[in-house]
Scaffold this motif. Structure first.
Motif, short mmCIF file in Angstrom:
data_model
loop_
_atom_site.label_atom_id
_atom_site.label_comp_id
_atom_site.label_asym_id
_atom_site.label_seq_id
_atom_site.Cartn_x
_atom_site.Cartn_y
_atom_site.Cartn_z
N GLY A 237 56.05 35.78 -5.30
CA GLY A 237 57.32 35.45 -5.94
C GLY A 237 58.18 34.32 -5.12
O GLY A 237 58.93 33.77 -5.84
N GLY A 238 57.48 33.60 -4.05
CA GLY A 238 58.18 32.56 -3.50
C GLY A 238 57.53 31.13 -4.02
O GLY A 238 56.26 31.09 -4.69
N ILE A 579 55.47 36.90 -16.01
CA ILE A 579 57.03 36.21 -15.80
C ILE A 579 57.77 36.10 -16.99
O ILE A 579 56.92 35.64 -17.87
N ARG A 580 58.83 36.69 -17.00
CA ARG A 580 59.40 36.50 -18.30
C ARG A 580 60.85 35.64 -17.96
O ARG A 580 61.66 35.89 -17.12
N GLY A 585 67.33 33.33 -15.22
CA GLY A 585 66.13 33.29 -14.24
C GLY A 585 64.78 33.86 -14.67
O GLY A 585 64.82 34.13 -15.92
N ASP A 586 64.25 34.34 -13.84
CA ASP A 586 62.86 34.94 -13.87
C ASP A 586 62.62 36.54 -13.68
O ASP A 586 63.00 36.61 -12.38
N PHE A 610 63.79 39.73 -9.43
CA PHE A 610 64.29 39.01 -10.37
C PHE A 610 64.61 37.65 -9.74
O PHE A 610 65.36 37.93 -8.63
N ASN A 611 64.41 36.44 -9.82
CA ASN A 611 64.51 35.18 -9.42
C ASN A 611 65.51 34.39 -10.01
O ASN A 611 64.91 33.65 -11.13
#
Length: 643
Positions: A237-238, A579-580, A585-586, A610-611
């Motif tokens: 996720g990073g 990824i949506r 954000g994502d 959630f990013n």
């Protein structure tokens, strides 16, 4: 026969590089004697042509799945899709070094063809120095890292490329990164030639600036593709982890950024002639250091393609020759460049100098954190790990200061003092910043002080770039307008990256749950329901594909399809995240291993997060690279302008 021909072509390129070095050096000393200058150009063309042909032959070996060649057997498989067979040409150590040498030869031929025609001595000397760089790396390629070495006995099916490298973004990442790395060799060769010839100041700055801008733009694109690949391929996720290999590309980018601005000041007002030459030498030296870190085996990283100490020793010797030779030359001949013209403390040169200082200090901080564990380990000390907390704490404040000063320089006069024009020209920015901060205060409610500060300086940089663009639209001439537009785009892109990084840091921690079909988990305001898990095998892998339905407030947002894959040829598992993306954000979901519960139900590990506003990072990076290319087009248009 193809492999033997490829080996022969590499040998010819090695000989041609020797000729390029010797003929170019003699021609520069003799004052551009016609036959010697012609021979220099032909030698550089032969080196480029033979390496280009060798690269094509290596691609043919991959397409034919010729597993009697060791490099092909180690990085390909009979069942691999054609796209990844081609990508594997540069996906491993030997092939990537062939690409590196090909690009070096391309720069050599380019310097001979498009170097400073007004100064044949500088052009020919730079072509000769580039021939010396080619000689170092092609010798390493031929003697220690030859992609055409035969394997006896030949393998039947091949071992396959590392599965995490079988991705379209990473297929394009090394070529772009290498164009940036190797493009900086032109600045190195020109700076070394300028020191030898005693040509500093405006002549040298004008000669190396286009090469530095082009290399910087491609380096930006390569780093951005690598960050995007890490974000969606590695499954954690990073987008930036301060990994040593990430740092290896970031350090030359920082120094190249300083080089571009220093060259502008030198070309325009004569300031910083020695500093510009020093930055040009340092930028490519850091690129060579990056090659050493990735190829030597002194570190372990998901990005590192080879772990071979013997090859690492070769590259360490080359690094010593390049960096040590460059610094020794600078120490010997820097006085011939002059001290440069003076300027006032509130002039444009002063602010460019301050931003140069922040960039170089940041590069030094990153270099220290990257090499310190290796140095301590080599001295027999206790193994330590320098991670993200160090870099975020020490490097980030200098980058923040850089963003604070960034909008000022374009509005200041050259040489003379002038804060009054800044106060007038930044009126729009001063109105935009409070409005931005008001919106960001709501966006980052509950965020850390660092996130709020990052949002502030990012918005400030964007506002300054907008003001700069509005001011410069009325300039006469296509070249100056394009150059100013490119500068504004790049500065706005840097502000967007700061804004995106600040937003991303406010995201909630990743949530991990064990789900069986029909069960749900909640991520913020979104509910994820595992609908099913089915087989979805590919050409060279087996996969489980999940369908998760995302809903929010009773409304269905869509279906996400993460996968877990197994590559038999490599005996390796990977995660393919789903990824949506949206304006806010994502939603980021990955599928883990299955396990059987006590009641016999098969459940899967599902990780989700959630990013927020990650798209700002991609938009910012695209603007930075596009800004560099636009500025390069402006320089080209300005050069073609009639006197």
């Amino acid at each position: 026969m193809i492999a033997e021909l490829g080996r022969f072509l590499v040998a010819i390129a090695l000989i041609a590089s020797v000729a390029q070095l010797l003929f170019g050096w003699r021609a520069a000393r003799a004052g551009n004697v016609g036959p010697l200058a012609v021979a220099t150009g032909r030698a550089s063309a032969v080196a480029l042509g033979t390496l280009g042909a060798a690269f094509v032959l290596l691609a043919v070996l991959f397409l034919q799945s010729d597993f009697s060649v060791g490099y092909v057997a180690a990085n390909s498989h009979v069942d691999k899709p054609v796209f990844y067979k081609i990508a594997a040409v540069w996906g491993g150590h030997e092939g990537s070094m062939l690409l590196w040498c090909l690009l070096l030869a391309g720069v050599g031929a380019g310097l001979n063809r498009w170097g400073p025609r007004s100064d044949d001595g500088l052009r020919l000397r730079a072509t000769a120095v580039q021939g010396g760089l080619q000689l170092l790396f092609i010798a390493f390629l031929f003697f220690a890292s030859n992609p055409f070495d035969r394997l006896d006995p030949a393998e039947l099916a091949g071992r396959g490329l590392n599965p995490i490298l079988q991705d379209p973004a990473l297929a394009m990442h090394p070529p772009m990164l290498y164009v940036g790395y190797v493009g900086l060799s032109a600045a190195f060769s020109l700076a070394a030639a300028g020191l030898i010839e005693g040509r500093g100041g405006r002549v040298l700055a004008e000669a190396l600036r286009p090469w530095a801008v082009a290399a910087w733009a491609f380096l930006t694109a390569g780093i951005s593709l690598g960050a995007w690949w890490a974000y969606y391929e590695l499954g954690w996720g990073g987008w930036w982890f301060w990994d040593p290999v990430e740092n290896a590309s970031f350090m030359p980018w920082l120094v190249a950024t300083a080089l571009i601005h220093s060259a502008i000041a030198t070309q325009r007002s004569g300031a910083f002639p020695g500093w510009t030459a020093f930055l040009a030498l340092t930028a490519f030296s850091l690129s060579a250091l990056g090659a050493f870190l990735v190829r030597s085996g002194v570190l372990t990283s998901v990005h590192a393609f080879a772990l071979d100490p013997e090859r690492g020793l070769w590259i360490l010797v080359m690094l010593a020759v390049i960096a040590g030779g460059g610094l020794a030359l600078f120490g010997w001949r820097a006085s011939t460049l002059g001290r440069g013209d003076g300027f006032e403390p509130t002039s444009r040169e002063a602010f460019i100098g301050a931003n140069n200082l922040f960039l170089v200090v940041t590069a030094g901080v990153v270099l220290t954190g990257t090499l310190m564990p290796l140095i301590i380990d080599a001295l027999g000390g206790r193994m330590i790990s320098v991670g993200a907390p160090y870099f975020n704490t020490v490097a980030t404040p200098f980058l923040a200061l850089l963003l604070v000063f960034l909008p000022f320089a374009p509005f200041l006069p050259w040489r003379k003092a002038g804060l009054r024009p800044v106060a007038i020209s930044l009126t729009a920015a001063l109105w935009l910043v409070p409005a931005s901060i008001a919106g960001l205060a709501l966006m980052f409610a509950g965020g850390s002080i660092f996130a709020i500060a990052g949002a502030f300086v990012g918005a400030w940089a964007i506002a300054g770039a907008i003001s700069d663009y509005q001011r410069s639209r009325g300039q006469a001439g296509l070249g100056p307008r394009l150059a100013s537009a490119g500068r504004s785009m790049a500065h706005a892109g840097i502000g967007l990256v700061a804004l995106g990084a600040a937003a991303d840091s406010t995201g909630a921690p990743e949530i991990s749950r064990s789900l069986a079909p029909g069960e749900t988990m909640q991520v913020g305001d979104t509910i994820l329901a595992l609908e099913s898990v089915t087989r979805a095998d590919g050409a060279n892998y087996m996969a489980d594909s999940a369908i998760l339905v995302a809903t929010e407030g009773g409304r269905t947002l869509g279906r996400l399809r993460p996968e877990r894959r197994f590559y038999p040829a490599n005996d390796q598992n990977t995660r393919e995240v789903a990824i949506r993306s949206g304006v806010r954000g994502d939603l980021y979901v990955s599928l883990g291993d299955p396990h059987t519960r006590g009641d016999g139900t098969v459940a899967y590990e599902v990780r989700a997060s959630f990013n927020p506003f990650v798209w700002l990072l991609g938009l910012g990076a695209a603007l930075i690279a596009l800004g560099g290319l636009t500025a390069l087009a402006g320089q080209a248009a300005h050069r073609r302008r009639p006197a």
